[in-house]
Write a protein that holds these residues in place. Structure first.
Motif, PDB file in Angstrom:
ATOM      1  N   PHE A  91      -3.609  10.787  14.702  1.00  0.00           N
ATOM      2  CA  PHE A  91      -4.883  10.341  15.260  1.00  0.00           C
ATOM      3  C   PHE A  91      -5.382  11.256  16.375  1.00  0.00           C
ATOM      4  CE2 PHE A  91      -2.386   7.055  13.404  1.00  0.00           C
ATOM      5  CZ  PHE A  91      -3.283   6.464  12.521  1.00  0.00           C
ATOM      6  N   TYR A  97      -8.052  16.573  15.485  1.00  0.00           N
ATOM      7  CA  TYR A  97      -9.169  16.943  16.345  1.00  0.00           C
ATOM      8  C   TYR A  97      -8.877  18.191  17.178  1.00  0.00           C
ATOM      9  CZ  TYR A  97     -10.981  12.219  15.358  1.00  0.00           C
ATOM     10  OH  TYR A  97     -11.451  11.077  14.758  1.00  0.00           O
ATOM     11  N   LEU A 140      -9.188  17.873  29.573  1.00  0.00           N
ATOM     12  CA  LEU A 140      -9.703  16.497  29.568  1.00  0.00           C
ATOM     13  C   LEU A 140      -9.460  15.843  30.929  1.00  0.00           C
ATOM     14  CD1 LEU A 140      -8.466  15.399  26.020  1.00  0.00           C
ATOM     15  CD2 LEU A 140     -10.874  15.510  26.753  1.00  0.00           C
ATOM     16  N   THR A 182     -11.918  17.404  33.495  1.00  0.00           N
ATOM     17  CA  THR A 182     -13.288  16.899  33.350  1.00  0.00           C
ATOM     18  C   THR A 182     -13.427  15.528  33.998  1.00  0.00           C
ATOM     19  OG1 THR A 182     -13.597  18.062  31.260  1.00  0.00           O
ATOM     20  CG2 THR A 182     -15.068  16.206  31.689  1.00  0.00           C
ATOM     21  N   ARG A 183     -12.462  14.652  33.713  1.00  0.00           N
ATOM     22  CA  ARG A 183     -12.561  13.293  34.251  1.00  0.00           C
ATOM     23  C   ARG A 183     -12.434  13.283  35.776  1.00  0.00           C
ATOM     24  NH1 ARG A 183     -15.070   8.624  33.033  1.00  0.00           N
ATOM     25  NH2 ARG A 183     -14.609   7.376  34.863  1.00  0.00           N
ATOM     26  N   HIS A 202     -15.569  14.590  37.370  1.00  0.00           N
ATOM     27  CA  HIS A 202     -16.644  13.610  37.263  1.00  0.00           C
ATOM     28  C   HIS A 202     -16.463  12.486  38.284  1.00  0.00           C
ATOM     29  CE1 HIS A 202     -19.479  10.759  35.440  1.00  0.00           C
ATOM     30  NE2 HIS A 202     -18.512   9.856  35.513  1.00  0.00           N
ATOM     31  N   SER A 229     -13.398  23.858  28.378  1.00  0.00           N
ATOM     32  CA  SER A 229     -14.083  23.522  29.624  1.00  0.00           C
ATOM     33  C   SER A 229     -13.441  22.311  30.293  1.00  0.00           C
ATOM     34  CB  SER A 229     -15.566  23.227  29.337  1.00  0.00           C
ATOM     35  OG  SER A 229     -15.702  22.000  28.646  1.00  0.00           O
ATOM     36  N   ASN A 268      -4.567  10.003  24.176  1.00  0.00           N
ATOM     37  CA  ASN A 268      -5.300   8.733  24.113  1.00  0.00           C
ATOM     38  C   ASN A 268      -4.479   7.548  24.635  1.00  0.00           C
ATOM     39  OD1 ASN A 268      -3.626   8.039  21.860  1.00  0.00           O
ATOM     40  ND2 ASN A 268      -5.049   9.103  20.487  1.00  0.00           N
ATOM     41  N   TYR A 282     -14.974   8.589  27.982  1.00  0.00           N
ATOM     42  CA  TYR A 282     -14.093   8.630  29.152  1.00  0.00           C
ATOM     43  C   TYR A 282     -13.956  10.063  29.659  1.00  0.00           C
ATOM     44  CZ  TYR A 282     -10.025   8.210  32.181  1.00  0.00           C
ATOM     45  OH  TYR A 282      -9.176   8.270  33.262  1.00  0.00           O
ATOM     46  N   SER A 283     -13.659  10.989  28.743  1.00  0.00           N
ATOM     47  CA  SER A 283     -13.627  12.405  29.130  1.00  0.00           C
ATOM     48  C   SER A 283     -13.835  13.279  27.905  1.00  0.00           C
ATOM     49  CB  SER A 283     -12.317  12.769  29.834  1.00  0.00           C
ATOM     50  OG  SER A 283     -12.447  14.023  30.483  1.00  0.00           O
ATOM     51  N   PHE A 284     -14.085  14.573  28.164  1.00  0.00           N
ATOM     52  CA  PHE A 284     -14.330  15.491  27.052  1.00  0.00           C
ATOM     53  C   PHE A 284     -14.007  16.913  27.492  1.00  0.00           C
ATOM     54  CE2 PHE A 284     -18.135  17.759  28.456  1.00  0.00           C
ATOM     55  CZ  PHE A 284     -18.553  16.959  29.511  1.00  0.00           C
ATOM     56  N   THR A 285     -13.843  17.791  26.527  1.00  0.00           N
ATOM     57  CA  THR A 285     -13.723  19.223  26.801  1.00  0.00           C
ATOM     58  C   THR A 285     -14.377  19.987  25.665  1.00  0.00           C
ATOM     59  OG1 THR A 285     -12.210  21.077  27.223  1.00  0.00           O
ATOM     60  CG2 THR A 285     -11.388  19.349  25.772  1.00  0.00           C
ATOM     61  N   VAL A 286     -15.132  21.006  26.022  1.00  0.00           N
ATOM     62  CA  VAL A 286     -15.724  21.884  25.022  1.00  0.00           C
ATOM     63  C   VAL A 286     -14.742  23.026  24.771  1.00  0.00           C
ATOM     64  CG1 VAL A 286     -17.723  23.288  24.390  1.00  0.00           C
ATOM     65  CG2 VAL A 286     -18.010  21.328  25.947  1.00  0.00           C
ATOM     66  N   ILE A 292     -13.933  17.972  22.060  1.00  0.00           N
ATOM     67  CA  ILE A 292     -12.916  16.927  21.971  1.00  0.00           C
ATOM     68  C   ILE A 292     -13.272  15.827  22.980  1.00  0.00           C
ATOM     69  CG2 ILE A 292     -10.479  16.379  22.334  1.00  0.00           C
ATOM     70  CD1 ILE A 292      -9.867  19.323  21.575  1.00  0.00           C
ATOM     71  N   ALA A 293     -13.106  14.596  22.575  1.00  0.00           N
ATOM     72  CA  ALA A 293     -13.487  13.476  23.445  1.00  0.00           C
ATOM     73  C   ALA A 293     -12.408  12.407  23.459  1.00  0.00           C
ATOM     74  CB  ALA A 293     -14.801  12.859  22.949  1.00  0.00           C
ATOM     75  N   LEU A 294     -12.298  11.745  24.600  1.00  0.00           N
ATOM     76  CA  LEU A 294     -11.556  10.487  24.670  1.00  0.00           C
ATOM     77  C   LEU A 294     -12.603   9.393  24.826  1.00  0.00           C
ATOM     78  CD1 LEU A 294      -8.599  11.461  27.042  1.00  0.00           C
ATOM     79  CD2 LEU A 294      -8.494  11.076  24.567  1.00  0.00           C
ATOM     80  N   ILE A 345      -9.586   6.099  22.018  1.00  0.00           N
ATOM     81  CA  ILE A 345      -9.207   6.943  20.888  1.00  0.00           C
ATOM     82  C   ILE A 345      -9.650   8.378  21.128  1.00  0.00           C
ATOM     83  CG2 ILE A 345      -9.327   5.001  19.270  1.00  0.00           C
ATOM     84  CD1 ILE A 345     -11.835   6.303  18.076  1.00  0.00           C
ATOM     85  N   THR A 346      -8.958   9.280  20.486  1.00  0.00           N
ATOM     86  CA  THR A 346      -9.324  10.693  20.500  1.00  0.00           C
ATOM     87  C   THR A 346     -10.343  10.930  19.399  1.00  0.00           C
ATOM     88  OG1 THR A 346      -7.072  11.162  21.176  1.00  0.00           O
ATOM     89  CG2 THR A 346      -8.385  13.033  20.412  1.00  0.00           C
ATOM     90  N   SER A 347     -11.353  11.748  19.683  1.00  0.00           N
ATOM     91  CA  SER A 347     -12.388  11.978  18.681  1.00  0.00           C
ATOM     92  C   SER A 347     -13.128  13.281  19.002  1.00  0.00           C
ATOM     93  CB  SER A 347     -13.354  10.792  18.638  1.00  0.00           C
ATOM     94  OG  SER A 347     -14.230  10.902  17.539  1.00  0.00           O
ATOM     95  N   TRP A 348     -14.240  13.469  18.341  1.00  0.00           N
ATOM     96  CA  TRP A 348     -15.153  14.579  18.637  1.00  0.00           C
ATOM     97  C   TRP A 348     -16.527  14.000  18.976  1.00  0.00           C
ATOM     98  CZ3 TRP A 348     -14.847  18.856  14.250  1.00  0.00           C
ATOM     99  CH2 TRP A 348     -13.698  19.640  14.449  1.00  0.00           C
ATOM    100  N   CYS A 387     -19.453  12.310  31.148  1.00  0.00           N
ATOM    101  CA  CYS A 387     -18.526  11.183  31.200  1.00  0.00           C
ATOM    102  C   CYS A 387     -19.317   9.889  31.417  1.00  0.00           C
ATOM    103  CB  CYS A 387     -17.543  11.347  32.365  1.00  0.00           C
ATOM    104  SG  CYS A 387     -16.322  12.646  32.127  1.00  0.00           S
ATOM    105  N   CYS A 394     -16.200  10.167  14.391  1.00  0.00           N
ATOM    106  CA  CYS A 394     -16.713  10.986  15.482  1.00  0.00           C
ATOM    107  C   CYS A 394     -17.749  10.154  16.225  1.00  0.00           C
ATOM    108  CB  CYS A 394     -17.356  12.268  14.946  1.00  0.00           C
ATOM    109  SG  CYS A 394     -16.176  13.388  14.149  1.00  0.00           S
TER     110      CYS A 394
END
Lengths: 390, 135
Positions: free
Chosen positions: A141, A145, A155, A158-159, A162, A207, A255, B66-70, B87-89, B98-101, B112, B131
């Motif tokens: 899961f 990605y 990640l 970034t948080r 923010h 980033s 996650n 919640y958070s992300f990174t390019v 990538i995103a949480l 969950i982890t996603s895009w 955020c 996604c």
């Protein structure tokens, strides 16, 4: 008053050696194990026949670890231990090996422990792992990605940025500071002074983390020798006692990390301070695992050196600079000097050197204590040691 | 731990059901039938209570970033050709993270705590995953 769950001061680090290697193409990691074990024992004035305990972790491909790696490396070097440990919590593992060695020695399971680490993170032809876990089970899961180690730390960055307004310039200052100390260290992998602008103009990887926010990748290794305080007086040089220890695990998948703005050093650090009967205010120099600049920022708060959310101002105000509140990573750290995969070993060795007055980088004037904090995986686990005394 | 020739998941008996639902554009999570507490990623037993089995429940498809990174550079060949990707949480409204895009969203809009809506995208050839896009 020290908490009694750890036998504070009952054992000491009496030998330490960091390989000067940084690029070692064609060198098998087990060769580096043998080299650093020999040198650490020579530093202690001990022989391999004095060793009855062994700890290492070598599960990464760059460490040539397959199965039973602690057995294989003991076999390669010729150690016949009565106590063995291969706790594997990423780069923090060597710190946990120390803490558990102290407990084993105190319990009478062994008397003199060698802890070694070696990795050809840069040059060994085995491919590096790309992702944090396999793509089966929990990783089904997350792996599809593309969450790499760098992305995981990104990640968190970034948080944190923010939530608390930390700026990239402040993160960059951590890398700049590491390079200032590496500049003093003849063995450091990169020694040329860099500026905040250099960090901010280096290529973006994930980033907000840029290339110079990331640690070096080296081929190297190190070893230390731990023995009882009583026996330490019979060694060539003695060494600092292990006063405090704590370890903690957090998550395997990103996650599952509930708060990306802190680390489980909140727990391992508290245990280390409690077991040593000390507080953050007592510590004037520290080795803080710096896989990435953000690792340092989160750890300084989690360990209680800086109030929550204020690390940006602490760094900008010279908090980790020479003469500041808490110089860290005085050899140049993983960001500039040496990071072969598990930086924890080098952080311990630099702490020992610092307390012996032999730092490879910035030597403080007669420090009494040095804290070491390891962070494993992707903020997955931490282990904290407090060393001091002679 | 060696370089994976594929990044596609290797399912097991439990996770097959989740991926089957994704193939039907459904995002399932799990719930403890006793306490109602929800969990992700899917597990055979209730998180922290291995004596109980969770049940599958659908989600609303709403969440918050919640958070992300390019990701600009990736060493793995399956991802190096996809950069930049995000990538995103994501914190689902039902609770789990969950982890996603993030897709279909200009990079400069991504923040955020922004509200997101679930979409399904083929993120690798022939392989669809949940996604999110700006709501």
């Amino acid at each position: 008053m020290a908490k009694e769950y750890f036998p504070s001061g009952s054992a000491a680090i009496v030998g330490a050696f960091e390989s000067p290697r940084r690029k070692a193409p064609g060198i098998h990691p087990y060769q580096i194990h043998a080299e650093v074990i020999a040198e650490a024992l020579a530093d202690a004035g001990l022989d391999l026949s004095d060793v009855d305990g062994f700890a290492t972790a070598a599960s990464f491909p760059s460490e040539a670890g397959w199965q039973l790696n602690v057995v294989e490396i003991a076999e390669y070097v010729g150690i016949k231990p009565s106590w063995v440990c291969s706790t594997d919590i990423g780069g923090a593992a060597p710190l946990s090996h120390v803490g558990n060695a102290v407990a084993a020695i105190h319990a009478g399971l062994c008397e003199t422990v060698v802890i070694s680490y070696a990795s050809s993170g840069r040059s060994w032809p085995l491919p590096a792992s790309d992702f944090n876990t396999g793509q089966t089970g929990p990783g089904e899961f997350e792996v599809p990605y593309g969450v790499s180690t760098i992305s995981a730390y990104a990640l968190a960055a970034t948080r944190y940025m923010h939530q608390y307004g930390l700026r990239s310039e402040e993160l960059a200052e951590i890398a700049v500071q590491a390079r200032r100390y590496a500049h003093l260290n003849p063995q450091a992998m990169y020694r040329d002074i860099i500026t905040v602008d250099d960090v901010l103009s280096s290529p973006m990887i994930s980033s907000p983390l840029r290339k110079l926010d990331c640690c070096v990748v080296s081929d190297s290794g190190g070893a230390i020798v731990v023995t009882s305080r009583d026996r330490a007086s019979d060694t060539r040089r003695g060494g600092p006692s292990i006063l405090g220890f704590g370890e903690a695990i957090s998550h395997g998948q990103m996650n599952q990390m509930s708060d990306l703005t802190t680390t489980c050093a909140e727990f391992s650090g508290r245990r280390a301070f409690e077991s040593a009967g000390l507080t953050p205010g007592d510590i004037k120099v520290a080795q803080i695992y710096d896989s990435f600049t953000i690792t340092v920022a989160l750890s300084l708060e989690a360990l209680g050196f800086v109030p929550k959310g204020e690390v940006g101002g602490f760094i900008a105000g010279g908090g980790i600079a020479a003469g500041g509140r808490l110089p860290i990573n005085t050899d140049g750290g993983g960001l500039s000097s040496n990071h072969a995969g598990r930086r924890g070993m080098f952080a311990i060795i630099e702490a020992v050197r610092q307390l012996r007055g032999e730092s490879h980088g910035l030597q403080l004037s007669d420090p009494e204590l040095c804290l070491v904090n390891g962070t494993g995986g992707w903020l997955s686990a931490t282990s904290t040691l407090i060393l001091g005394g002679k | 731990m060696f370089e994976m020739s594929s990044v596609l998941p290797l399912h097991n008996g439990l996770t097959e059901a989740w991926f089957d639902a994704v193939a039907r554009d459904q995002l399932l999570i799990q719930r403890d039938p006793e306490t109602g507490r929800v969990q992700m990623y899917p597990r055979a037993r209730v998180l922290g209570a291995p004596q109980r089995e969770p049940e599958w429940v659908p989600t609303s498809g709403r969440g918050v970033l919640y958070s992300f990174t390019v990701v600009h550079r990736s060493v793995h060949r399956e991802f190096s050709s996809l950069t930049p990707f995000v990538i995103a949480l994501v914190d689902l409204d039902e609770g789990p993270r969950i982890t996603s895009w993030i897709v279909d969203t200009p990079l400069e809009n991504i923040r955020c705590d922004m509200k997101l809506r679930l979409v399904f995208r083929e993120i690798h050839s022939g392989f669809k995953m949940p996604c999110f896009a700006e709501a």
